[in-house]
Design a protein around this motif. Sequence first.
Motif, PDB file in Angstrom:
ATOM      1  N   ALA A  14      -2.373   2.046  -6.820  1.00 49.71           N
ATOM      2  CA  ALA A  14      -3.207   1.492  -5.753  1.00 49.71           C
ATOM      3  C   ALA A  14      -3.288   2.443  -4.563  1.00 49.71           C
ATOM      4  O   ALA A  14      -4.349   2.618  -3.957  1.00 49.71           O
ATOM      5  CB  ALA A  14      -2.652   0.138  -5.320  1.00 49.71           C
ATOM      6  N   HIS A  18      -6.662   4.228  -3.251  1.00 48.00           N
ATOM      7  CA  HIS A  18      -7.055   3.577  -2.001  1.00 48.00           C
ATOM      8  C   HIS A  18      -7.553   2.156  -2.242  1.00 48.00           C
ATOM      9  O   HIS A  18      -8.531   1.704  -1.655  1.00 48.00           O
ATOM     10  CB  HIS A  18      -8.135   4.385  -1.273  1.00 48.00           C
ATOM     11  CG  HIS A  18      -7.711   5.789  -0.971  1.00 48.00           C
ATOM     12  ND1 HIS A  18      -6.784   6.124  -0.012  1.00 48.00           N
ATOM     13  CD2 HIS A  18      -8.080   6.969  -1.554  1.00 48.00           C
ATOM     14  CE1 HIS A  18      -6.604   7.433   0.014  1.00 48.00           C
ATOM     15  NE2 HIS A  18      -7.381   7.978  -0.914  1.00 48.00           N
ATOM     16  N   LEU A  19      -6.841   1.431  -3.117  1.00 47.34           N
ATOM     17  CA  LEU A  19      -7.173   0.049  -3.440  1.00 47.34           C
ATOM     18  C   LEU A  19      -6.202  -0.896  -2.742  1.00 47.34           C
ATOM     19  O   LEU A  19      -5.146  -0.460  -2.261  1.00 47.34           O
ATOM     20  CB  LEU A  19      -7.095  -0.153  -4.964  1.00 47.34           C
ATOM     21  CG  LEU A  19      -8.101   0.651  -5.798  1.00 47.34           C
ATOM     22  CD1 LEU A  19      -7.805   0.477  -7.279  1.00 47.34           C
ATOM     23  CD2 LEU A  19      -9.532   0.219  -5.467  1.00 47.34           C
ATOM     24  N   PRO A  20      -6.499  -2.189  -2.666  1.00 51.36           N
ATOM     25  CA  PRO A  20      -5.544  -3.147  -2.096  1.00 51.36           C
ATOM     26  C   PRO A  20      -4.208  -3.078  -2.831  1.00 51.36           C
ATOM     27  O   PRO A  20      -4.161  -2.938  -4.060  1.00 51.36           O
ATOM     28  CB  PRO A  20      -6.233  -4.499  -2.292  1.00 51.36           C
ATOM     29  CG  PRO A  20      -7.696  -4.168  -2.350  1.00 51.36           C
ATOM     30  CD  PRO A  20      -7.778  -2.841  -3.046  1.00 51.36           C
ATOM     31  N   LEU A  21      -3.141  -3.189  -2.070  1.00 51.72           N
ATOM     32  CA  LEU A  21      -1.822  -3.055  -2.670  1.00 51.72           C
ATOM     33  C   LEU A  21      -1.442  -4.328  -3.417  1.00 51.72           C
ATOM     34  O   LEU A  21      -1.808  -5.437  -3.006  1.00 51.72           O
ATOM     35  CB  LEU A  21      -0.780  -2.763  -1.593  1.00 51.72           C
ATOM     36  CG  LEU A  21      -0.976  -1.500  -0.765  1.00 51.72           C
ATOM     37  CD1 LEU A  21       0.200  -1.314   0.201  1.00 51.72           C
ATOM     38  CD2 LEU A  21      -1.124  -0.276  -1.653  1.00 51.72           C
ATOM     39  N   PRO A  22      -0.673  -4.184  -4.492  1.00 57.23           N
ATOM     40  CA  PRO A  22      -0.178  -5.377  -5.187  1.00 57.23           C
ATOM     41  C   PRO A  22       0.847  -6.096  -4.321  1.00 57.23           C
ATOM     42  O   PRO A  22       1.384  -5.536  -3.369  1.00 57.23           O
ATOM     43  CB  PRO A  22       0.457  -4.802  -6.452  1.00 57.23           C
ATOM     44  CG  PRO A  22       0.855  -3.419  -6.075  1.00 57.23           C
ATOM     45  CD  PRO A  22      -0.196  -2.936  -5.114  1.00 57.23           C
ATOM     46  N   SER A  23       1.135  -7.353  -4.648  1.00 55.67           N
ATOM     47  CA  SER A  23       2.174  -8.089  -3.936  1.00 55.67           C
ATOM     48  C   SER A  23       3.526  -7.737  -4.525  1.00 55.67           C
ATOM     49  O   SER A  23       3.633  -7.103  -5.590  1.00 55.67           O
ATOM     50  CB  SER A  23       1.932  -9.591  -4.050  1.00 55.67           C
ATOM     51  OG  SER A  23       2.105 -10.006  -5.409  1.00 55.67           O
ATOM     52  N   ASP A  26       3.922  -9.101  -7.943  1.00 54.38           N
ATOM     53  CA  ASP A  26       3.281  -8.297  -8.989  1.00 54.38           C
ATOM     54  C   ASP A  26       4.200  -7.192  -9.485  1.00 54.38           C
ATOM     55  O   ASP A  26       4.060  -6.718 -10.628  1.00 54.38           O
ATOM     56  CB  ASP A  26       1.979  -7.678  -8.470  1.00 54.38           C
ATOM     57  CG  ASP A  26       0.936  -8.722  -8.116  1.00 54.38           C
ATOM     58  OD1 ASP A  26       0.988  -9.819  -8.697  1.00 54.38           O
ATOM     59  OD2 ASP A  26       0.089  -8.439  -7.240  1.00 54.38           O
ATOM     60  N   GLU A  48       5.820   1.434   2.159  1.00 54.04           N
ATOM     61  CA  GLU A  48       4.951   0.409   1.572  1.00 54.04           C
ATOM     62  C   GLU A  48       5.779  -0.702   0.933  1.00 54.04           C
ATOM     63  O   GLU A  48       5.411  -1.889   1.014  1.00 54.04           O
ATOM     64  CB  GLU A  48       4.025   1.038   0.532  1.00 54.04           C
ATOM     65  CG  GLU A  48       2.917   1.910   1.107  1.00 54.04           C
ATOM     66  CD  GLU A  48       3.404   3.276   1.575  1.00 54.04           C
ATOM     67  OE1 GLU A  48       2.706   3.914   2.376  1.00 54.04           O
ATOM     68  OE2 GLU A  48       4.497   3.697   1.122  1.00 54.04           O
ATOM     69  N   LEU A  52       5.757  -4.778   1.745  1.00 51.49           N
ATOM     70  CA  LEU A  52       5.591  -5.844   0.755  1.00 51.49           C
ATOM     71  C   LEU A  52       6.692  -6.892   0.890  1.00 51.49           C
ATOM     72  O   LEU A  52       6.435  -8.097   0.776  1.00 51.49           O
ATOM     73  CB  LEU A  52       5.583  -5.257  -0.654  1.00 51.49           C
ATOM     74  CG  LEU A  52       4.410  -4.322  -0.996  1.00 51.49           C
ATOM     75  CD1 LEU A  52       4.539  -3.825  -2.429  1.00 51.49           C
ATOM     76  CD2 LEU A  52       3.082  -5.031  -0.791  1.00 51.49           C
ATOM     77  N   GLU A  55       6.118  -9.104   3.883  1.00 50.43           N
ATOM     78  CA  GLU A  55       4.991 -10.026   3.724  1.00 50.43           C
ATOM     79  C   GLU A  55       5.277 -11.131   2.716  1.00 50.43           C
ATOM     80  O   GLU A  55       4.408 -11.971   2.459  1.00 50.43           O
ATOM     81  CB  GLU A  55       3.748  -9.239   3.307  1.00 50.43           C
ATOM     82  CG  GLU A  55       3.242  -8.307   4.407  1.00 50.43           C
ATOM     83  CD  GLU A  55       2.271  -7.260   3.903  1.00 50.43           C
ATOM     84  OE1 GLU A  55       1.968  -7.277   2.683  1.00 50.43           O
ATOM     85  OE2 GLU A  55       1.837  -6.419   4.707  1.00 50.43           O
TER      86      GLU A  55
END
Length: 672
Positions: A14, A18-23, A26, A48, A52, A55
């Motif tokens: 990700a 440059h995509l949304p990060l996994p939770s 995940d 990062e 996570l 969050e």
Amino acid sequence: MSSEQDLLGPLVAALDAHLPLPSLSDLGGAALLGADTSALLARDELPELIALIAEDPEILHSDIGRGFLLEAAAAPTSPLMLEAVVDTFLGHPAAVAELGDDLVDVWLGTSRQRGDLIGGIALEGSARLVLADASTPYALLDRLKRMRREISGMNDDFAGRAVGVAGAVAEHLPAPDVPALLESLLNVDDVAEDASFELGMLALRHALETEDAEQARILLVTARAHLSDAHSDEERPDAAAFGVAIDAVLAYSAGASVPDSARRLLEEAILEIRLNLLGMPSTWRTPRFDTLAAWHQLASSLEQAQAADRPGSWLHASALINHLVSVYSAHRTLSLLTPAGTGGTDAPAATALAGLHALLAPRVERAFLAHEGGRAILDQWLEELHTAPDSDGDPATALVRQQAGALREVLAAEGPGDPPKPDSPASVALAGLVGTESAQRITARLAVEPDLNERITAMLEARAAREPVDEVPIIASTYRWAQQQLSQQCPDGYSGQFAADIDTLLIYLLRFMDLRLSETQKYGGDARAYLREIPPGADRPREKELGKDLRDFLRGVGLRVELEVDNVGAGRVDVAWRPHDELITMELKRDWKDITWDALADNYGPQAVSYQVSGRPINFFIVLDLTDKPDGLASLPACAHVRTFPGPAGDPRPRTLIMLRVQGNKRHPSSL
């Protein structure tokens, strides 16, 4: 590929795309954190991963989540990674609320173990948490208090961060030991200008927040002096900008003209700062620069409001009153200081600044009282203001109305406040610029003109604060300290032309001491052999070697000093200088046993003050320190002292010595 790398694979992919990060779920949730912790802590994706966890409320409040985060806070071994980790924690309020005290303990521990850039970043991180009210301040304050012991061996990278931390803490917390740390950091060459800047900003804050006008003016002069030191050494645009703003306030409060260049210089400094920050990430101290826009607005208002002193300006009364009321309400409507309690991360907010109002309000009030019909015009302006609709949406409008009403109440009492103090030292300051006869005329005139007396004093002190004393901050700060001591200990003798001559000699002696303190072994040839380490069994250097070196230095800068001058105080003085009417003497001694100030005063003070029998009660005593120095050399402030002695033989007049220590028997640093 290791299992940890497989587990973080979705996160890495990700980030790369440059995509949304996994939770965190995940990636395996708590099971991920229970894997090889050491491998996870060494990953480049650690910031990062911290985000996570922060969050995920369930993991964040669990023992495994808390434990991993605290290990992560202490894990980075590179400055860039630690910076990223600190920023990640501070960007997640939930993690800060959960771990605030623990994170401060971890990062303060790192700052004790690492005296380099990593330790400095950790110290900064703990300070940002404390200033954001995420932790109690006691551990941080204790760390800063003890840090003064580390100054002599402090790493420059660590010192650079420590200066910013000390400045922020001193501004926002009641911490009497922290300003002393900033004073000590003036001794670290690479951060001396930063320490001067922080001391200036601290004095500026105190000036604006005090309720006493005279104290506010004194603090502003002090702030201006520190900012001048910072700017003269590094040409810092921020120091220049705040310095110009102080000049404008001091000028307006003294009844003088606001410098025409104030707005232009502020604009140039703000532009330079913005260009320097262009493309750079915002730092925790950046909001301080945002306040410069408010200072520019204040300088503009002061420049326009001073027109009230010109009778013709009242033909445009409405615009003029707008400017006067803007000045009168500036202490409540302008955001001139970074707010406390935010860690310096929020936008500045206006707070009531009593010191600013105490300085600016009297001139505004006098402007209305001096103009015939001024109060009637203000009444009309207020009536129009109160009938105008509240359509602008500006919360400052209500504050302006309140302050305009308060101004009208003051004017109704027919007085602008407290009268000027009659004991201002303007006559003393001017006496050094003119002869004795003119000084007497000035003194007589100012005795019956207290308002003029106070205005001249304020203008002279503001002008002196603008002038850089020396490009080396530690020399400038030691010089100003000595001036303050002389003013307190010997106010009658330290005045007029004699005080100006003492100041001239003092600054040259401090420069002489700084040069000799910094010279390497064998520099300067035989003329400086008296400063070198004394070999076993060798004769100790004598005072005359110091005297010759000092004479040559002072003559080289234009002071015609003489050695071994007879018929002074019934004896012979080592060095003498007569720039004007009064003879200034310097008594030289050497000592290899006890160079404490008390011992020097007891052993040599009576002889040194005896040369003052027929002149002003101030002279110099200089000792050549030949003691062994196994731990290295003392800094310049530790080598200057001012002491007042009772007059001998029943003389009621006390006598003051400026005591200076020139360090000889210097070891090479590699031998320590």
